[in-house]
Design a protein around this motif. Structure first.
Motif, PDB file in Angstrom:
ATOM      1  N   GLU A   1       0.601  -1.242   0.019  1.00 40.08           N
ATOM      2  CA  GLU A   1      -0.212   0.201  -0.097  1.00 40.08           C
ATOM      3  C   GLU A   1       0.872   1.181  -0.122  1.00 40.08           C
ATOM      4  O   GLU A   1       0.628   2.073  -0.725  1.00 40.08           O
ATOM      5  CB  GLU A   1      -1.050  -0.028   1.289  1.00 40.08           C
ATOM      6  N   ILE A   2       1.829   1.293   0.803  1.00 43.90           N
ATOM      7  CA  ILE A   2       2.763   2.425   0.788  1.00 43.90           C
ATOM      8  C   ILE A   2       3.386   2.656  -0.628  1.00 43.90           C
ATOM      9  O   ILE A   2       3.498   3.656  -1.139  1.00 43.90           O
ATOM     10  CB  ILE A   2       3.946   2.349   1.708  1.00 43.90           C
ATOM     11  N   HIS A   3       3.996   1.432  -1.238  1.00 48.04           N
ATOM     12  CA  HIS A   3       4.478   1.442  -2.549  1.00 48.04           C
ATOM     13  C   HIS A   3       3.444   2.124  -3.753  1.00 48.04           C
ATOM     14  O   HIS A   3       3.828   2.805  -4.295  1.00 48.04           O
ATOM     15  CB  HIS A   3       4.854   0.024  -2.843  1.00 48.04           C
ATOM     16  N   PHE A   4       2.156   1.788  -3.440  1.00 51.10           N
ATOM     17  CA  PHE A   4       1.311   2.270  -4.448  1.00 51.10           C
ATOM     18  C   PHE A   4       0.985   3.745  -4.011  1.00 51.10           C
ATOM     19  O   PHE A   4       1.083   4.607  -5.149  1.00 51.10           O
ATOM     20  CB  PHE A   4      -0.011   1.430  -4.080  1.00 51.10           C
ATOM     21  N   PHE A   5       0.801   4.250  -2.810  1.00 49.54           N
ATOM     22  CA  PHE A   5       0.586   5.762  -2.544  1.00 49.54           C
ATOM     23  C   PHE A   5       1.794   6.513  -2.874  1.00 49.54           C
ATOM     24  O   PHE A   5       1.524   7.490  -3.234  1.00 49.54           O
ATOM     25  CB  PHE A   5       0.066   5.869  -1.320  1.00 49.54           C
ATOM     26  N   MET A   6       2.910   6.043  -2.955  1.00 53.82           N
ATOM     27  CA  MET A   6       4.237   6.640  -3.231  1.00 53.82           C
ATOM     28  C   MET A   6       4.235   6.812  -4.530  1.00 53.82           C
ATOM     29  O   MET A   6       4.992   7.739  -5.148  1.00 53.82           O
ATOM     30  CB  MET A   6       5.496   6.050  -2.720  1.00 53.82           C
ATOM     31  N   ALA A   7       3.589   5.801  -5.388  1.00 54.22           N
ATOM     32  CA  ALA A   7       3.735   5.914  -7.108  1.00 54.22           C
ATOM     33  C   ALA A   7       5.150   5.821  -7.215  1.00 54.22           C
ATOM     34  O   ALA A   7       5.386   6.434  -8.303  1.00 54.22           O
ATOM     35  CB  ALA A   7       2.917   7.170  -7.443  1.00 54.22           C
ATOM     36  N   GLY A   8       5.742   5.017  -6.558  1.00 55.54           N
ATOM     37  CA  GLY A   8       7.460   4.987  -6.740  1.00 55.54           C
ATOM     38  C   GLY A   8       7.717   3.487  -7.290  1.00 55.54           C
ATOM     39  O   GLY A   8       7.017   2.619  -7.352  1.00 55.54           O
ATOM     40  N   ARG A   9       9.096   3.606  -7.657  1.00 55.99           N
ATOM     41  CA  ARG A   9       9.757   2.343  -7.844  1.00 55.99           C
ATOM     42  C   ARG A   9       9.726   1.503  -6.581  1.00 55.99           C
ATOM     43  O   ARG A   9       9.782   2.039  -5.510  1.00 55.99           O
ATOM     44  CB  ARG A   9      11.103   2.464  -8.830  1.00 55.99           C
ATOM     45  N   VAL A  10       9.751   0.059  -6.754  1.00 57.27           N
ATOM     46  CA  VAL A  10       9.790  -0.640  -5.451  1.00 57.27           C
ATOM     47  C   VAL A  10      11.103  -0.483  -4.645  1.00 57.27           C
ATOM     48  O   VAL A  10      10.927  -0.390  -3.376  1.00 57.27           O
ATOM     49  CB  VAL A  10       9.639  -2.163  -5.981  1.00 57.27           C
ATOM     50  N   GLN A  11      12.075   0.167  -5.141  1.00 59.00           N
ATOM     51  CA  GLN A  11      13.085   0.270  -4.635  1.00 59.00           C
ATOM     52  C   GLN A  11      13.064   1.558  -3.530  1.00 59.00           C
ATOM     53  O   GLN A  11      13.938   1.610  -2.437  1.00 59.00           O
ATOM     54  CB  GLN A  11      14.558   0.666  -5.461  1.00 59.00           C
ATOM     55  N   GLU A  12      12.011   2.221  -3.695  1.00 57.56           N
ATOM     56  CA  GLU A  12      11.873   3.425  -2.663  1.00 57.56           C
ATOM     57  C   GLU A  12      11.454   3.451  -1.606  1.00 57.56           C
ATOM     58  O   GLU A  12      11.836   3.394  -0.456  1.00 57.56           O
ATOM     59  CB  GLU A  12      10.929   4.667  -3.673  1.00 57.56           C
TER      60      GLU A  12
END
Length: 421
Positions: A224-235
């Motif tokens: 969910e944090i990955h999704f809401f950050m709209a980032g690459r998984v490394q972030e």
């Protein structure tokens, strides 16, 4: 009676003077305001030094490492230096250009040395012309087809890296070199047709199903944090607690996890994102709940990794017994959830959430909002790769044209849907 000058400039040789005492020739060149000079017995040698010398390459002792010039260059000669080999230029490139790159980038580049550059190493730079590359690419493609490597489709990356090396050599050593890589070589380097990429993005319903499929709260929080950050998984994998600001309800995307290509284990923390610029992401209520839970459940075990810039111990938001997570673990839990709700293999791996978030934001708030959410520098890649044109715009366009062309007296949508009688 005027005193005779010891060093006499030569009229037809710029930068070369004759020593009237020793009879030798002194050649001079200037780089960044610094003078470089060398003395020679023959004027031809002094002139050659003037044309070819560059301090950056001189430091690599290429002058002493050159082998004897080949008796015959196959085909037309490219550039002026008939001594240097591609191997000489490649070693110089590694020595002086690699320190400016990230370790992961260096690791990726070195793969080309074994797979593509190996046969080029002994060749003279003058032999690297477009006609030579025609035959070379035919040979490499033929070998690739015989080997049956299913993952390789083209030699595009190898050609691009070769082009980078040659451009660097041209800029620093021989400005007369003609870059031999042409468009036709990329076409010749096609081994087999590249499979069509999955351009589909997860819908709101699919994202919701994906989150609900996790049977482990830790990995659901991460997703969910990955999704809401709209980032690459490394972030999210590299996110540190010092970057999470509970007071202002924001986080700073500044650190990125780097995993080994072979083992998929964490190797180091890169202190800048891919585009070299950090960005701020505002919390929503769901993110706040997750961060509060992760902070409450954080491990008391200290991380064994240190920050490279200042030596401080790392403190990951998402950790297992204090240590950073592996990429293989992320892949496993993501694909497990996708399979559970029937979204695999339509969607695989980890980049799906960056695309999903950007696309959903664009559908609801527009392209500018999508670009801001993912931290892209330009709109083009967001528009062409990561998002689709909002469906509502298509519907509005069709309805608008219907009113203009068909008019109010045209057949209704209900009658059209019934078909001809």
């Amino acid at each position: 009676m005027s005193k005779q000058k010891r060093f006499v400039p030569l009229k037809n040789y710029r930068g070369i003077r004759r020593d009237t005492v020793t009879g030798r020739f002194v050649a001079r060149k200037y780089f960044d305001g610094k003078e470089y000079c060398e003395t020679f017995e023959k004027i031809s040698k002094a002139d050659e030094w003037r044309r070819n010398f560059h301090p950056l390459l001189a430091q690599t002792d290429l002058a002493t490492s050159r082998s004897k010039p080949s008796k015959r260059i196959q085909g037309r000669a490219n550039g002026v230096d008939s001594h240097l080999t591609f191997g000489d230029a490649w070693e110089c490139y590694k020595k002086y250009h690699f320190p400016t790159l990230e370790p992961q980038t260096v690791e990726n580049i070195l793969r080309h040395e074994k797979l593509f550059f190996k046969e080029l190493i002994p060749l003279r730079m003058q032999e690297l012309h477009s006609e030579f590359l025609d035959g070379f690419m035919e040979k490499k493609v033929h070998e690739a087809k015989i080997s049956g490597n299913g993952k390789r489709h083209t030699f595009n990356d190898d050609l691009k890296r070769l082009k980078c090396v040659l451009n660097w050599y041209k800029e620093n050593y021989d400005r007369t070199l003609e870059i031999p890589i042409l468009k036709r070589h990329f076409t010749m380097g096609i081994i087999k047709r590249v499979p069509k990429r999955n351009l589909k993005k997860m819908s709101v319903e699919e994202v919701r199903s994906f989150f609900n499929a996790f049977d482990n709260l830790f990995w659901r929080d991460f997703a969910e944090i990955h999704f809401f950050m709209a980032g690459r998984v490394q972030e999210p994998a590299g996110l540190q607690w010092e970057s999470v600001n509970f007071q202002d309800a924001v986080l700073q995307v500044a650190d990125v996890a780097v995993w080994s290509k072979k083992t998929k284990l964490f190797t180091r923390l890169k202190e800048t994102p891919k585009n070299k610029e950090s960005r701020i992401v505002c919390f929503n209520q769901r993110m706040l709940e997750i961060f509060q839970r992760r902070f409450k459940e954080r491990s008391s075990t200290q991380c064994k990794f240190l920050r490279e810039s200042n030596g401080e111990r790392l403190d990951f938001v998402f950790e297992i017994d204090g240590q950073p997570i592996s990429y293989r673990s992320v892949q496993y839990h993501y694909n497990k959830a996708l399979k559970k709700v029937g979204l695999y293999p339509k969607f695989t791996s980890t980049h799906i959430l960056r695309k999903a978030m950007a696309n959903i934001v664009r559908q609801e708030l527009g392209l500018d909002a999508a670009q801001a959410a993912g931290g892209w520098k330009t709109r083009r890649i967001v528009e062409e790769t990561y998002t689709d044109t909002p469906n509502v715009l298509n519907k509005q366009a069709v309805d608008c044209v219907e009113k203009l062309v068909v008019g109010a007296k045209g057949p209704s949508l209900r009658l059209l849907s019934e078909g001809p009688k």
